[in-house]
Design a protein around this motif. Structure first.
Motif, PDB file in Angstrom:
ATOM      1  N   GLU A  18      -2.499   5.866  -5.453  1.00 35.28           N
ATOM      2  CA  GLU A  18      -3.256   6.547  -4.420  1.00 35.28           C
ATOM      3  C   GLU A  18      -3.073   8.052  -4.534  1.00 35.28           C
ATOM      4  O   GLU A  18      -3.932   8.823  -4.141  1.00 35.28           O
ATOM      5  CB  GLU A  18      -2.768   6.108  -3.030  1.00 35.28           C
ATOM      6  CG  GLU A  18      -2.738   4.616  -2.825  1.00 35.28           C
ATOM      7  CD  GLU A  18      -4.106   4.084  -2.440  1.00 35.28           C
ATOM      8  OE1 GLU A  18      -4.139   3.111  -1.679  1.00 35.28           O
ATOM      9  OE2 GLU A  18      -5.115   4.638  -2.905  1.00 35.28           O
TER      10      GLU A  18
ATOM     11  N   SER B 209      -4.634  -3.821  -3.345  1.00 36.97           N
ATOM     12  CA  SER B 209      -3.423  -3.036  -3.615  1.00 36.97           C
ATOM     13  C   SER B 209      -2.334  -3.921  -4.218  1.00 36.97           C
ATOM     14  O   SER B 209      -1.545  -3.470  -5.051  1.00 36.97           O
ATOM     15  CB  SER B 209      -2.926  -2.339  -2.356  1.00 36.97           C
ATOM     16  OG  SER B 209      -2.690  -3.286  -1.350  1.00 36.97           O
TER      17      SER B 209
ATOM     18  N   SER C 130       2.270   1.801  -3.404  1.00 31.12           N
ATOM     19  CA  SER C 130       1.364   2.066  -4.517  1.00 31.12           C
ATOM     20  C   SER C 130       1.328   3.544  -4.848  1.00 31.12           C
ATOM     21  O   SER C 130       1.174   4.384  -3.967  1.00 31.12           O
ATOM     22  CB  SER C 130      -0.029   1.583  -4.131  1.00 31.12           C
ATOM     23  OG  SER C 130      -0.981   2.151  -4.988  1.00 31.12           O
TER      24      SER C 130
ATOM     25  N   GLN D 128       0.841  -1.197   0.000  1.00 28.95           N
ATOM     26  CA  GLN D 128       0.000   0.000   0.000  1.00 28.95           C
ATOM     27  C   GLN D 128       0.878   1.250   0.000  1.00 28.95           C
ATOM     28  O   GLN D 128       0.623   2.197  -0.702  1.00 28.95           O
ATOM     29  CB  GLN D 128      -0.887   0.007   1.250  1.00 28.95           C
ATOM     30  CG  GLN D 128      -2.345   0.173   0.928  1.00 28.95           C
ATOM     31  CD  GLN D 128      -3.233  -0.300   2.076  1.00 28.95           C
ATOM     32  OE1 GLN D 128      -2.818  -0.317   3.221  1.00 28.95           O
ATOM     33  NE2 GLN D 128      -4.463  -0.678   1.771  1.00 28.95           N
TER      34      GLN D 128
END
Lengths: 120, 545, 226
Positions: free
Chosen positions: A12, C22, A9, A6
């Motif tokens: 976002e 994700s 990534s 996350q």
């Protein structure tokens, strides 16, 4: 592992419209610049300038439009690897194509000296 | 002899619900997204292409029994060796281990349910068989006579054979391998199970990762090269034509920029298999894990800066030749590191000699010979004499056949119980392995001598004094051929009649051995959490559990 | 906490081989970047060949370059830059949850700009070159100075811009598919990966042109006496 990915990534991150517009304006300006400079006589520097501008334009597109500024290290390594391998192909091929006409001087270690003299 | 095989009485009576019987019908196979089924689709295609390429080889060796040629006109012989090379390189070896064993095993070994892009995986198989179709069509219509290297100006301006069709087939098959490599890279980076750190991965994964790097970085260049060649041939323009300022050597630079790393595509996965076989059949962890892992990466990287050693006698500049020669010596080092580490792994191991181990031991010896003879060729001065002779042919066959094919067969046998849930008869497997080893050496060792004595390669005729060695080589080829056919028979037989294998007949370490044989479609009921290092066998001398 | 559990059953677009959304998104992005690396090497083979021949036949390449019209090259460069902006805006529109019509509008604009590029190239450049007789292998009537080297240059011009144009056509096809999927409400701030990775492809094709323009149109400068 999901926490790690996350953080990594980049999708976002929302890029502000103002950034996109600024990059766009810069790209157009650089295009005008490279076209304009072509009409000025800089001798062999014409090519250098043109390529430099092209690289800057590429970096703008890669970093902002393609979000690499906000991307994980792995993405950057992949991109660098691609260009590095292209560089290998170009450099080693040119090492043959551009040196075919060189004379062979063979005096034992003599091959190395002319090579060194050529470059320094 | 140690008990590497589990007690058969402890294995389940049947094979349960698994990826093979979870769904039936041809549509469930042709539209599958299961990496295991896709691996088997590849296995079938690749086996077919192997025997097509092998047929060409058999015909060549039969022709060469006579100094004036026993079977063909020279033009036809030229088509034979070209077909053999093209099919074996581009349609068998490049895809052999990665697309079959790689596809099947990578998700199992890293603890994932599938590869990152299952639909892309299936598409890569369809692309591959399209390429095969083009190549087979062109072959059956008369093939090409340019050699697998397609050098212009012959291939672009003078050959009257199906150059464009074959080049198109190779182009398409290359695209398939790019997608496979892409899939593997993303899978290995992003889909390892919790606890499966990079340095706990089986070395087979490191080898396939390195191979995938070459797939991705090298294959696009052969694609553009064949594209340019096709355009030159079709439009009659002169990119590689000196009359318009073109350079035929530029084609060779482009061609070998891929084709040299391609030979490492062909051997690296085999080296990965050998790491698995040596550890399992000495029941010992690998000696120098990180050295072996990094040597795979080093081979992949260095392989890209040595291609000019194929061009020492073509008119390439001497200075470039010097650079390429030095770098070519460098690439031997990581390969040697692997050989030393495998040997050190064997030392004080608890060794058993089932068929996969015979293939692995054969690999170590034959690959070493092939690799060492490569040094003669990396050395500019000796290459001048050996280039274009049978020495080269012997060198690369020792690596490609003595190395890669034997590793492929070793891997197929080792993981056969996992793939099919059945055991093959090891007696016949060992017979075949022995025949292959003997036949191989009888075929190719005489070729080292022939090359040293000066017999040129790609010639349909040869001086009469070379006949004895040629006949020896052809005799060896017939034994080798029989050796390859035997596994076809007993492996097929075993799929129906072999004893049920159970999850881990070899009592080997690795996540793939912790699930049933054959595995269920989703591989793992629950994604495992990895806590063990790779090859965590009990140390020798410690009481066995 | 797994995003899977947070969403309950499968979130939109989720593929079963992944554990989290994700992870899937990271895999898709890495996959597209690896593909673009292959494209760097694919085009790179031609860039390398171009570099070799330009080094060996500079005068011929300059002569050939002067046969091309800078205004078309420059205009097309600008067209592609605008299309990259509209593509980035389209992705941003989906990422920030704007209406699907807004996303579709940006995508259509991108498509139109791509089509404009192809129209300018084929109708005004290539067709014009065909009439002039400077298309190697198809219509070659050039008898000026450095004719063999100029033919070599024109080969590279057509092959490189042709390969680039092929990639543009594929890009337009991809955009068509994306428009259809957007119209069917497939995308949201939680799932827009196909848009994102198609954007990467589109920007890459733009970058190729960013290099092709100076390397093909501006060799040796366009000043008087060049």
């Amino acid at each position: 592992m999901s926490e790690h990915s996350q953080q990594a990534s980049n999708s976002e991150h929302v890029v502000p419209v103002s950034t996109y517009v600024a990059v766009f304006v810069a790209l157009i300006a650089l295009t005008a610049l490279t076209t304009g400079v072509a009409y000025i006589d800089l001798g062999k520097w014409n090519t250098v300038v043109a390529l430099l501008i092209a690289v800057i334009k590429m970096l703008l597109v890669v970093l902002f439009f393609m979000h690499v500024k906000y991307a994980a290290g792995l993405t950057r390594i992949a991109i660098l690897a691609g260009f590095f391998w292209l560089a290998i192909m170009i450099c080693l091929t040119l090492s043959d194509e551009l040196t075919r006409g060189w004379e062979i001087v063979s005096r034992g270690w003599g091959v190395i000296v002319p090579l060194a003299v050529r470059f320094f | 002899m140690s008990t590497a095989i589990a007690d058969l009485h402890e294995t389940p009576a049947d094979l349960g619900v698994n990826y093979l019987n979870a769904s039936y019908g041809i549509r469930s196979w042709l539209l599958t997204k299961d990496h295991k089924r896709i691996g088997l689709l590849y296995l079938a295609t690749i086996t077919l292409m192997f025997f097509v390429g092998g047929t060409a080889a058999v015909l060549m060796r039969l022709h060469l029994i006579e100094p004036q040629g026993a079977l063909f006109e020279p033009e036809t012989y030229n088509k034979m060796f070209s077909t053999h090379g093209i099919i074996m390189v581009f349609f068998f070896l490049v895809h052999s281990i990665p697309a079959t064993l790689g596809n099947f095993l990578i998700p199992l070994m890293i603890g994932a349910r599938d590869v990152a892009f299952p639909k892309l995986n299936l598409m890569s198989w369809y692309i591959f068989i399209t390429g095969c179709a083009f190549a087979l069509y062109a072959t059956l219509s008369g093939g090409v006579d340019t050699g697998w290297t397609f050098y212009p100006p012959y291939s672009s301006s003078f050959s009257h054979t199906h150059v464009v069709a074959v080049a198109l087939g190779v182009f398409i098959a290359g695209f398939s391998s790019i997608l496979t490599g892409l899939n593997f890279i993303v899978t290995i980076h992003k889909m390892r199970a919790p606890g499966m750190t990079w340095f706990r991965l089986p070395l087979f994964i490191w080898a396939l990762y390195a191979t995938s790097l070459i797939f991705v970085l090298g294959t696009p260049v052969i694609a553009i090269t064949l594209f340019l060649l096709g355009l030159e041939r079709i439009l009659h323009v002169g990119i590689f034509d000196p009359a318009v300022g073109g350079d035929p050597l530029l084609f060779q630079h482009l061609f070998w920029f891929y084709s040299h790393p391609a030979v490492y595509i062909m051997i690296l996965p085999g080296m990965g298999v050998i790491s698995e076989l040596i550890t399992a059949f000495s029941r010992k962890k690998i000696f120098g894990y990180s050295f072996v892992a990094f040597s795979s990466l080093s081979i992949a990287v260095i392989s890209f800066v040595v291609w000019g050693h194929h061009m020492f006698v073509t008119g390439q500049s001497i200075y470039a030749g010097l650079v390429f020669s030095v770098l070519s010596f460098l690439v031997a080092i990581p390969s040697a590191i692997k050989v030393f580490n495998w040997t050190a792994t064997l030392y004080k191991g608890s060794i058993s000699y089932q068929a996969p181990m015979l293939y692995a031991l054969g690999f170590i010896g034959l690959f070493t010979i092939g690799g060492l003879t490569g040094l003669f060729l990396a050395s500019l001065a000796t290459d001048v004499h050996l280039n274009g002779t049978y020495f080269i042919v012997a060198h690369f066959h020792y690596i490609m056949v003595g190395g890669a094919v034997m590793a492929y067969l070793g891997g197929i046998h080792f993981w056969w119980p996992k793939i099919t849930g059945r055991l093959y008869p090891d007696y016949w497997a060992r017979v075949a392995a022995a025949l292959i080893f003997i036949g191989f050496n009888l075929t190719f060792f005489p070729q080292f001598v022939l090359g040293y004595l000066g017999m040129p390669r790609r010639y349909a005729v040869y001086p009469a004094e070379f006949q004895v060695l040629n006949v020896m080589s052809s005799a060896g080829a017939s034994i080798l051929g029989i050796g390859y056919v035997i596994p076809l028979i007993y492996l097929t037989w075993s799929m129906r009649y072999g004893p049920v294998a159970g999850p881990n007949p070899w009592r080997a370490k690795g996540l793939e051995w912790t699930i049933p044989s054959p595995p269920p479609t989703e591989n793992f009921e629950e994604i495992p959490i990895v806590t063990e290092e790779a090859y965590d066998y009990p140390s020798p001398g410690v009481a066995r559990v | 906490m797994s995003e899977l559990a947070a969403h309950g059953a499968h979130p939109p677009g989720f593929a079963h081989q992944f554990e989290t959304v994700s992870q899937q998104r990271d895999a898709a992005t890495l996959g597209m970047w690896v593909f673009l690396v292959t494209e760097i090497l694919f085009f790179g083979g031609m860039f390398m060949s171009y570099t070799v021949y330009r080094a060996l036949h500079l005068q011929a390449f300059i002569t050939g370059s002067h046969l091309l019209e800078v205004q078309f090259g420059a205009t097309n460069t600008a067209v592609l830059i605008v299309s990259s902006l509209t593509m980035a805006m389209g992705i941003r529109s989906a990422q920030t949850g704007k209406s699907k019509n807004q996303t579709i509008l940006w995508l259509i604009l991108t498509m139109l700009l791509g089509a404009t590029f192809l129209f300018l190239k084929f109708r005004f450049e290539w067709y014009h070159d065909y009439v002039e007789g400077i298309v190697p292998g198809v219509s070659w009537h050039y008898h000026g100075s450095y004719a063999p080297g100029v033919q070599l240059f024109m080969c590279f011009y057509f092959f490189m811009t042709g390969l680039h144009a092929l990639h543009m056509v594929v890009g337009i096809g991809i955009l068509t598919v994306l428009i259809v999927l957007t119209a069917r409400n497939k995308f949201s701030p939680q799932y827009y990966a196909p848009l994102e990775i198609s954007g990467l492809y589109w920007h890459f094709v733009d970058i190729v042109w960013i290099f092709l323009f100076p390397l093909l149109y501006l060799i040796g400068g366009r000043y008087p006496g060049s």
